[in-house]
Design a protein around this motif. Structure first.
Motif, PDB file in Angstrom:
ATOM      1  N   LEU A  84       0.924  -1.186   0.150  1.00 40.48           N
ATOM      2  CA  LEU A  84       0.129  -0.219   0.051  1.00 40.48           C
ATOM      3  C   LEU A  84       0.977   1.200   0.160  1.00 40.48           C
ATOM      4  O   LEU A  84       0.567   2.022  -0.868  1.00 40.48           O
ATOM      5  CB  LEU A  84      -0.819   0.194   1.091  1.00 40.48           C
ATOM      6  N   VAL A  85       1.885   1.133   0.818  1.00 44.07           N
ATOM      7  CA  VAL A  85       2.880   2.285   0.815  1.00 44.07           C
ATOM      8  C   VAL A  85       3.537   2.632  -0.261  1.00 44.07           C
ATOM      9  O   VAL A  85       3.580   3.687  -0.987  1.00 44.07           O
ATOM     10  CB  VAL A  85       3.714   2.171   2.096  1.00 44.07           C
ATOM     11  N   ALA A  86       4.043   1.403  -1.055  1.00 41.07           N
ATOM     12  CA  ALA A  86       4.780   1.691  -2.123  1.00 41.07           C
ATOM     13  C   ALA A  86       3.958   2.123  -3.183  1.00 41.07           C
ATOM     14  O   ALA A  86       4.675   3.050  -4.181  1.00 41.07           O
ATOM     15  CB  ALA A  86       5.498   0.137  -2.357  1.00 41.07           C
ATOM     16  N   ARG A  87       2.813   1.552  -3.330  1.00 39.26           N
ATOM     17  CA  ARG A  87       1.959   1.676  -4.314  1.00 39.26           C
ATOM     18  C   ARG A  87       1.555   3.571  -4.392  1.00 39.26           C
ATOM     19  O   ARG A  87       1.391   4.187  -5.247  1.00 39.26           O
ATOM     20  CB  ARG A  87       0.554   1.102  -4.339  1.00 39.26           C
ATOM     21  N   ALA A  88       1.576   4.144  -3.234  1.00 35.83           N
ATOM     22  CA  ALA A  88       0.988   5.323  -3.212  1.00 35.83           C
ATOM     23  C   ALA A  88       2.165   6.124  -3.349  1.00 35.83           C
ATOM     24  O   ALA A  88       2.051   7.678  -3.527  1.00 35.83           O
ATOM     25  CB  ALA A  88       0.798   5.410  -1.616  1.00 35.83           C
ATOM     26  N   HIS A  89       3.376   5.790  -2.833  1.00 35.81           N
ATOM     27  CA  HIS A  89       4.891   6.418  -3.066  1.00 35.81           C
ATOM     28  C   HIS A  89       5.874   5.643  -3.960  1.00 35.81           C
ATOM     29  O   HIS A  89       6.933   4.960  -3.247  1.00 35.81           O
ATOM     30  CB  HIS A  89       5.238   6.944  -1.805  1.00 35.81           C
ATOM     31  N   PRO A  90       5.500   5.437  -5.398  1.00 38.34           N
ATOM     32  CA  PRO A  90       6.418   4.558  -6.038  1.00 38.34           C
ATOM     33  C   PRO A  90       7.767   4.891  -5.999  1.00 38.34           C
ATOM     34  O   PRO A  90       8.388   4.019  -6.471  1.00 38.34           O
ATOM     35  CB  PRO A  90       5.618   4.238  -7.438  1.00 38.34           C
ATOM     36  N   HIS A  91       8.330   6.247  -5.693  1.00 33.60           N
ATOM     37  CA  HIS A  91       9.689   6.356  -5.833  1.00 33.60           C
ATOM     38  C   HIS A  91      10.358   6.135  -4.647  1.00 33.60           C
ATOM     39  O   HIS A  91      11.588   6.181  -4.577  1.00 33.60           O
ATOM     40  CB  HIS A  91       9.670   8.199  -6.295  1.00 33.60           C
ATOM     41  N   LEU A  92       9.844   5.673  -3.664  1.00 36.27           N
ATOM     42  CA  LEU A  92      10.551   5.003  -2.415  1.00 36.27           C
ATOM     43  C   LEU A  92      11.060   3.733  -2.606  1.00 36.27           C
ATOM     44  O   LEU A  92      10.755   2.862  -3.105  1.00 36.27           O
ATOM     45  CB  LEU A  92       9.538   4.900  -1.356  1.00 36.27           C
ATOM     46  N   ASP A  93      12.364   3.705  -2.048  1.00 32.67           N
ATOM     47  CA  ASP A  93      13.009   2.442  -2.261  1.00 32.67           C
ATOM     48  C   ASP A  93      12.537   1.553  -1.058  1.00 32.67           C
ATOM     49  O   ASP A  93      11.796   1.927  -0.167  1.00 32.67           O
ATOM     50  CB  ASP A  93      14.451   2.633  -1.991  1.00 32.67           C
ATOM     51  N   ASP A  94      12.822   0.016  -1.218  1.00 31.45           N
ATOM     52  CA  ASP A  94      12.231  -0.892  -0.197  1.00 31.45           C
ATOM     53  C   ASP A  94      12.428  -0.704   1.095  1.00 31.45           C
ATOM     54  O   ASP A  94      11.515  -0.803   1.903  1.00 31.45           O
ATOM     55  CB  ASP A  94      12.630  -2.165  -0.695  1.00 31.45           C
ATOM     56  N   THR A  95      13.791  -0.159   1.454  1.00 31.88           N
ATOM     57  CA  THR A  95      14.026   0.176   2.982  1.00 31.88           C
ATOM     58  C   THR A  95      12.903   1.170   3.544  1.00 31.88           C
ATOM     59  O   THR A  95      12.815   0.873   4.510  1.00 31.88           O
ATOM     60  CB  THR A  95      15.590   0.412   3.032  1.00 31.88           C
ATOM     61  N   THR A  96      13.107   2.356   2.627  1.00 32.74           N
ATOM     62  CA  THR A  96      12.013   3.399   3.023  1.00 32.74           C
ATOM     63  C   THR A  96      10.854   3.099   3.276  1.00 32.74           C
ATOM     64  O   THR A  96      10.049   3.441   4.234  1.00 32.74           O
ATOM     65  CB  THR A  96      12.241   4.726   2.073  1.00 32.74           C
ATOM     66  N   VAL A  97      10.483   2.193   2.509  1.00 27.93           N
ATOM     67  CA  VAL A  97       8.951   1.686   2.316  1.00 27.93           C
ATOM     68  C   VAL A  97       8.628   1.012   3.671  1.00 27.93           C
ATOM     69  O   VAL A  97       7.856   1.105   4.412  1.00 27.93           O
ATOM     70  CB  VAL A  97       8.304   1.026   1.137  1.00 27.93           C
ATOM     71  N   ALA A  98       9.705   0.113   4.005  1.00 30.45           N
ATOM     72  CA  ALA A  98       9.580  -0.611   5.101  1.00 30.45           C
ATOM     73  C   ALA A  98       9.595   0.195   6.347  1.00 30.45           C
ATOM     74  O   ALA A  98       8.702  -0.115   7.554  1.00 30.45           O
ATOM     75  CB  ALA A  98      10.739  -1.878   5.232  1.00 30.45           C
ATOM     76  N   ALA A  99      10.606   1.132   6.681  1.00 31.46           N
ATOM     77  CA  ALA A  99      10.611   1.922   7.553  1.00 31.46           C
ATOM     78  C   ALA A  99       9.160   2.894   7.802  1.00 31.46           C
ATOM     79  O   ALA A  99       8.858   2.902   9.031  1.00 31.46           O
ATOM     80  CB  ALA A  99      11.919   2.764   7.530  1.00 31.46           C
ATOM     81  N   THR A 100       8.871   3.366   6.607  1.00 31.67           N
ATOM     82  CA  THR A 100       7.783   4.153   6.964  1.00 31.67           C
ATOM     83  C   THR A 100       6.413   3.055   7.285  1.00 31.67           C
ATOM     84  O   THR A 100       5.896   3.619   8.212  1.00 31.67           O
ATOM     85  CB  THR A 100       7.170   4.680   5.424  1.00 31.67           C
ATOM     86  N   THR A 101       6.256   2.098   6.797  1.00 31.23           N
ATOM     87  CA  THR A 101       5.208   1.047   7.296  1.00 31.23           C
ATOM     88  C   THR A 101       5.300   0.828   8.670  1.00 31.23           C
ATOM     89  O   THR A 101       4.521   0.977   9.489  1.00 31.23           O
ATOM     90  CB  THR A 101       5.301  -0.241   6.354  1.00 31.23           C
ATOM     91  N   GLN A 102       6.640   0.657   9.178  1.00 34.39           N
ATOM     92  CA  GLN A 102       6.815   0.220  10.672  1.00 34.39           C
ATOM     93  C   GLN A 102       6.470   1.335  11.494  1.00 34.39           C
ATOM     94  O   GLN A 102       6.011   1.325  12.603  1.00 34.39           O
ATOM     95  CB  GLN A 102       8.115  -0.292  10.898  1.00 34.39           C
ATOM     96  N   GLY A 103       6.973   2.534  11.108  1.00 33.17           N
ATOM     97  CA  GLY A 103       6.609   3.705  11.832  1.00 33.17           C
ATOM     98  C   GLY A 103       4.990   4.078  12.060  1.00 33.17           C
ATOM     99  O   GLY A 103       4.641   4.541  13.099  1.00 33.17           O
ATOM    100  N   CYS A 104       4.418   3.782  10.876  1.00 30.73           N
ATOM    101  CA  CYS A 104       3.062   4.193  10.827  1.00 30.73           C
ATOM    102  C   CYS A 104       2.349   3.307  11.740  1.00 30.73           C
ATOM    103  O   CYS A 104       1.480   3.609  12.502  1.00 30.73           O
ATOM    104  CB  CYS A 104       2.686   4.167   9.365  1.00 30.73           C
ATOM    105  N   LEU A 105       2.586   1.850  11.530  1.00 31.48           N
ATOM    106  CA  LEU A 105       1.712   0.970  12.374  1.00 31.48           C
ATOM    107  C   LEU A 105       2.294   1.302  13.892  1.00 31.48           C
ATOM    108  O   LEU A 105       1.322   0.932  14.732  1.00 31.48           O
ATOM    109  CB  LEU A 105       2.368  -0.428  11.892  1.00 31.48           C
TER     110      LEU A 105
END
Length: 185
Positions: free
Chosen positions: A126-147
């Motif tokens: 979901l995060v990567a789809r909304a922000h496709p320019h983010l790399d996998d590590t940033t997507v993972a960190a953003t997801t964990q921070g959000c949750l």
């Protein structure tokens, strides 16, 4: 209310108050209006009750991470709203998960661990789809921070949670954080 639901609701509250290991089947029976031994008609024991509670929560949360909107940002915000509302409505269950997930035994532990990984992957999608320019590590960190922020409400003081429109405030914090990570990258 069906008996199995009464048992699960009573168990969620008892486990929240006393911890999983601090509650016996007799107490769960009393709290649910049944005798301790009659609980075994519905569940094999406390382990299955804990697994059922956590699985039911995971069912709802997994369902909410499935994409439904054409607009990926709107879809992410929809999922965030659902999670904020779920966390606020189910604080004892969230606390139970945070405290007792390590108490799950087989055959339930492996299945739940697999489902939890699926849940994380769906959030990352979901995060990567909304922000496709983010790399996998940033997507993972953003997801964990959000949750982490969303589910931290389980430990917030009641005086803070009684703030008018607290769900909107939390949602605003989380969406700004996710969107900020997207624009910072």
């Amino acid at each position: 209310m069906p008996r199995d639901r009464r048992i699960l609701d009573a168990a969620a509250l008892a486990f929240h108050e006393k911890g999983f290991h601090g509650v016996g089947m007799d107490e769960l029976g009393t709290r649910s209006g049944l005798s301790g031994p009659s609980l075994y008609r519905y569940f094999s024991g406390k382990d299955e009750i804990l697994a059922t509670l956590l699985d039911q929560a995971m069912d709802e949360l997994l369902g909410a991470t499935a994409p439904v909107e054409d607009d990926p940002v709107r879809d992410l915000h929809r999922a965030l709203r659902h999670h904020v509302e779920f966390a606020l409505a189910n604080r004892p269950l969230i606390t139970l998960y945070q405290r007792e997930v390590r108490s799950l035994v087989e055959p339930w532990a492996k299945s739940f661990t697999r489902r939890r990984a699926q849940y994380t992957r769906q959030w990352e999608a979901l995060v990567a789809r909304a922000h496709p320019h983010l790399d996998d590590t940033t997507v993972a960190a953003t997801t964990q921070g959000c949750l982490g922020l969303v589910f931290s409400v389980a430990g917030w003081p009641d005086r803070v949670l009684s703030t008018p429109q607290v769900a909107d405030l939390i949602l605003d914090l989380v969406t700004r954080g996710v969107d900020g990570a997207g624009s910072a990258a």
